[in-house]
Scaffold this motif. Structure first.
Motif, PDB file in Angstrom:
ATOM      1  N   ARG A  20       0.832  -1.213   0.000  1.00 16.87           N
ATOM      2  CA  ARG A  20       0.000   0.000   0.000  1.00 16.87           C
ATOM      3  C   ARG A  20       0.865   1.262   0.000  1.00 16.87           C
ATOM      4  O   ARG A  20       0.579   2.213  -0.714  1.00 16.87           O
ATOM      5  CB  ARG A  20      -0.947   0.010   1.192  1.00 16.87           C
ATOM      6  N   ARG A  21       1.923   1.269   0.812  1.00 15.77           N
ATOM      7  CA  ARG A  21       2.832   2.429   0.828  1.00 15.77           C
ATOM      8  C   ARG A  21       3.525   2.592  -0.515  1.00 15.77           C
ATOM      9  O   ARG A  21       3.673   3.717  -1.010  1.00 15.77           O
ATOM     10  CB  ARG A  21       3.877   2.276   1.937  1.00 15.77           C
ATOM     11  N   THR A  22       3.935   1.495  -1.114  1.00 16.84           N
ATOM     12  CA  THR A  22       4.592   1.562  -2.413  1.00 16.84           C
ATOM     13  C   THR A  22       3.628   2.068  -3.481  1.00 16.84           C
ATOM     14  O   THR A  22       4.009   2.858  -4.353  1.00 16.84           O
ATOM     15  CB  THR A  22       5.136   0.170  -2.796  1.00 16.84           C
ATOM     16  N   THR A  23       2.377   1.643  -3.403  1.00 18.15           N
ATOM     17  CA  THR A  23       1.369   2.122  -4.341  1.00 18.15           C
ATOM     18  C   THR A  23       1.147   3.619  -4.175  1.00 18.15           C
ATOM     19  O   THR A  23       1.040   4.355  -5.159  1.00 18.15           O
ATOM     20  CB  THR A  23       0.042   1.355  -4.134  1.00 18.15           C
ATOM     21  N   LEU A  24       1.108   4.080  -2.934  1.00 18.75           N
ATOM     22  CA  LEU A  24       0.951   5.509  -2.685  1.00 18.75           C
ATOM     23  C   LEU A  24       2.146   6.288  -3.241  1.00 18.75           C
ATOM     24  O   LEU A  24       1.975   7.317  -3.892  1.00 18.75           O
ATOM     25  CB  LEU A  24       0.792   5.775  -1.186  1.00 18.75           C
ATOM     26  N   ALA A  25       3.349   5.794  -3.002  1.00 17.94           N
ATOM     27  CA  ALA A  25       4.547   6.462  -3.518  1.00 17.94           C
ATOM     28  C   ALA A  25       4.543   6.475  -5.046  1.00 17.94           C
ATOM     29  O   ALA A  25       4.888   7.487  -5.668  1.00 17.94           O
ATOM     30  CB  ALA A  25       5.803   5.765  -3.000  1.00 17.94           C
ATOM     31  N   VAL A  29       4.597   9.780  -7.529  1.00 17.00           N
ATOM     32  CA  VAL A  29       5.575   9.921  -8.614  1.00 17.00           C
ATOM     33  C   VAL A  29       4.858  10.105  -9.950  1.00 17.00           C
ATOM     34  O   VAL A  29       5.251  10.947 -10.770  1.00 17.00           O
ATOM     35  CB  VAL A  29       6.530   8.707  -8.650  1.00 17.00           C
ATOM     36  N   ALA A  30       3.802   9.339 -10.177  1.00 14.75           N
ATOM     37  CA  ALA A  30       3.059   9.452 -11.434  1.00 14.75           C
ATOM     38  C   ALA A  30       2.420  10.830 -11.571  1.00 14.75           C
ATOM     39  O   ALA A  30       2.453  11.436 -12.655  1.00 14.75           O
ATOM     40  CB  ALA A  30       2.001   8.356 -11.524  1.00 14.75           C
ATOM     41  N   TRP A  57       1.463   3.594 -14.688  1.00 22.20           N
ATOM     42  CA  TRP A  57       0.871   3.674 -13.352  1.00 22.20           C
ATOM     43  C   TRP A  57      -0.282   2.685 -13.202  1.00 22.20           C
ATOM     44  O   TRP A  57      -0.407   2.014 -12.175  1.00 22.20           O
ATOM     45  CB  TRP A  57       0.405   5.103 -13.106  1.00 22.20           C
ATOM     46  N   LEU A  58      -1.134   2.560 -14.231  1.00 19.22           N
ATOM     47  CA  LEU A  58      -2.258   1.630 -14.158  1.00 19.22           C
ATOM     48  C   LEU A  58      -1.799   0.179 -14.091  1.00 19.22           C
ATOM     49  O   LEU A  58      -2.378  -0.627 -13.351  1.00 19.22           O
ATOM     50  CB  LEU A  58      -3.198   1.832 -15.347  1.00 19.22           C
ATOM     51  N   VAL A  59      -0.762  -0.172 -14.834  1.00 11.48           N
ATOM     52  CA  VAL A  59      -0.229  -1.538 -14.769  1.00 11.48           C
ATOM     53  C   VAL A  59       0.307  -1.813 -13.370  1.00 11.48           C
ATOM     54  O   VAL A  59       0.040  -2.874 -12.785  1.00 11.48           O
ATOM     55  CB  VAL A  59       0.860  -1.765 -15.840  1.00 11.48           C
ATOM     56  N   PHE A  60       1.046  -0.850 -12.811  1.00 14.34           N
ATOM     57  CA  PHE A  60       1.569  -1.042 -11.462  1.00 14.34           C
ATOM     58  C   PHE A  60       0.426  -1.195 -10.455  1.00 14.34           C
ATOM     59  O   PHE A  60       0.468  -2.071  -9.586  1.00 14.34           O
ATOM     60  CB  PHE A  60       2.477   0.125 -11.053  1.00 14.34           C
ATOM     61  N   LEU A  61      -0.599  -0.356 -10.564  1.00 12.84           N
ATOM     62  CA  LEU A  61      -1.739  -0.456  -9.645  1.00 12.84           C
ATOM     63  C   LEU A  61      -2.442  -1.798  -9.765  1.00 12.84           C
ATOM     64  O   LEU A  61      -2.861  -2.383  -8.761  1.00 12.84           O
ATOM     65  CB  LEU A  61      -2.733   0.667  -9.909  1.00 12.84           C
ATOM     66  N   TRP A  62      -2.572  -2.294 -10.989  1.00 15.79           N
ATOM     67  CA  TRP A  62      -3.222  -3.581 -11.201  1.00 15.79           C
ATOM     68  C   TRP A  62      -2.453  -4.699 -10.502  1.00 15.79           C
ATOM     69  O   TRP A  62      -3.040  -5.513  -9.784  1.00 15.79           O
ATOM     70  CB  TRP A  62      -3.356  -3.846 -12.704  1.00 15.79           C
ATOM     71  N   VAL A  63      -1.133  -4.732 -10.682  1.00 14.63           N
ATOM     72  CA  VAL A  63      -0.315  -5.770 -10.050  1.00 14.63           C
ATOM     73  C   VAL A  63      -0.360  -5.625  -8.529  1.00 14.63           C
ATOM     74  O   VAL A  63      -0.524  -6.610  -7.800  1.00 14.63           O
ATOM     75  CB  VAL A  63       1.147  -5.710 -10.564  1.00 14.63           C
ATOM     76  N   ALA A  64      -0.238  -4.397  -8.037  1.00 11.94           N
ATOM     77  CA  ALA A  64      -0.241  -4.168  -6.589  1.00 11.94           C
ATOM     78  C   ALA A  64      -1.584  -4.561  -5.981  1.00 11.94           C
ATOM     79  O   ALA A  64      -1.636  -5.186  -4.911  1.00 11.94           O
ATOM     80  CB  ALA A  64       0.075  -2.714  -6.288  1.00 11.94           C
ATOM     81  N   ALA A  86       6.643  -7.510 -13.962  1.00 11.61           N
ATOM     82  CA  ALA A  86       5.811  -6.357 -14.322  1.00 11.61           C
ATOM     83  C   ALA A  86       6.102  -5.169 -13.413  1.00 11.61           C
ATOM     84  O   ALA A  86       6.198  -4.032 -13.875  1.00 11.61           O
ATOM     85  CB  ALA A  86       4.330  -6.732 -14.249  1.00 11.61           C
ATOM     86  N   VAL A  87       6.270  -5.412 -12.120  1.00 14.89           N
ATOM     87  CA  VAL A  87       6.576  -4.332 -11.179  1.00 14.89           C
ATOM     88  C   VAL A  87       7.937  -3.725 -11.492  1.00 14.89           C
ATOM     89  O   VAL A  87       8.100  -2.500 -11.505  1.00 14.89           O
ATOM     90  CB  VAL A  87       6.516  -4.845  -9.727  1.00 14.89           C
ATOM     91  N   VAL A  88       8.917  -4.565 -11.769  1.00 13.45           N
ATOM     92  CA  VAL A  88      10.257  -4.070 -12.095  1.00 13.45           C
ATOM     93  C   VAL A  88      10.222  -3.253 -13.383  1.00 13.45           C
ATOM     94  O   VAL A  88      10.808  -2.161 -13.459  1.00 13.45           O
ATOM     95  CB  VAL A  88      11.262  -5.238 -12.206  1.00 13.45           C
ATOM     96  N   VAL A  89       9.542  -3.757 -14.393  1.00 17.11           N
ATOM     97  CA  VAL A  89       9.455  -3.034 -15.670  1.00 17.11           C
ATOM     98  C   VAL A  89       8.760  -1.691 -15.479  1.00 17.11           C
ATOM     99  O   VAL A  89       9.216  -0.664 -16.012  1.00 17.11           O
ATOM    100  CB  VAL A  89       8.748  -3.894 -16.745  1.00 17.11           C
ATOM    101  N   CYS A  90       7.681  -1.654 -14.704  1.00 17.41           N
ATOM    102  CA  CYS A  90       6.979  -0.388 -14.454  1.00 17.41           C
ATOM    103  C   CYS A  90       7.876   0.605 -13.728  1.00 17.41           C
ATOM    104  O   CYS A  90       7.920   1.791 -14.079  1.00 17.41           O
ATOM    105  CB  CYS A  90       5.722  -0.635 -13.631  1.00 17.41           C
TER     106      CYS A  90
END
Length: 103
Positions: A20-25, A29-30, A57-64, A86-90
């Protein structure tokens, strides 16, 4: 079966909170990247850059989101290699794109 009696304790909860913290960060950034990319005349290059930022950002949110939901179960599985990739690529794509916007 080794580990069948393993008590996960609070580790999944801490990991879920870390996601959740990583998603917020990532969201911050986005937003900052969008602000920087759209600072100007609104040319097609700026619009394309903004679209790339939103897509990353949407791909990262989907994975998270999938990972956070998986951690809410009683015995969460490990992160799938595709999701980790996917997270690393994003993350790398957002950093590369940020460098391109700055320069």
């Amino acid at each position: 079966m080794p580990g069948a009696d393993r008590d996960a304790g609070l580790q999944p909860e801490r990991t879920r909170l870390a996601w959740r913290r990583t998603t917020l960060a990532s969201s911050v950034v986005a937003v900052l990247a969008l602000r920087q990319a759209l600072r100007g005349s609104g040319s097609s290059t700026e619009i394309a850059g903004a679209a790339v930022i939103v897509l990353i950002w949407l791909v990262f949110l989907w994975v998270a989101h999938r990972r956070i939901r998986a951690l809410a179960t009683g015995r969460p599985r490990g992160l799938a290699p595709r999701s980790a990739l996917a997270v690393v690529v994003c993350t790398v794509a957002l950093a590369v794109f940020a460098m391109a916007v700055i320069l």
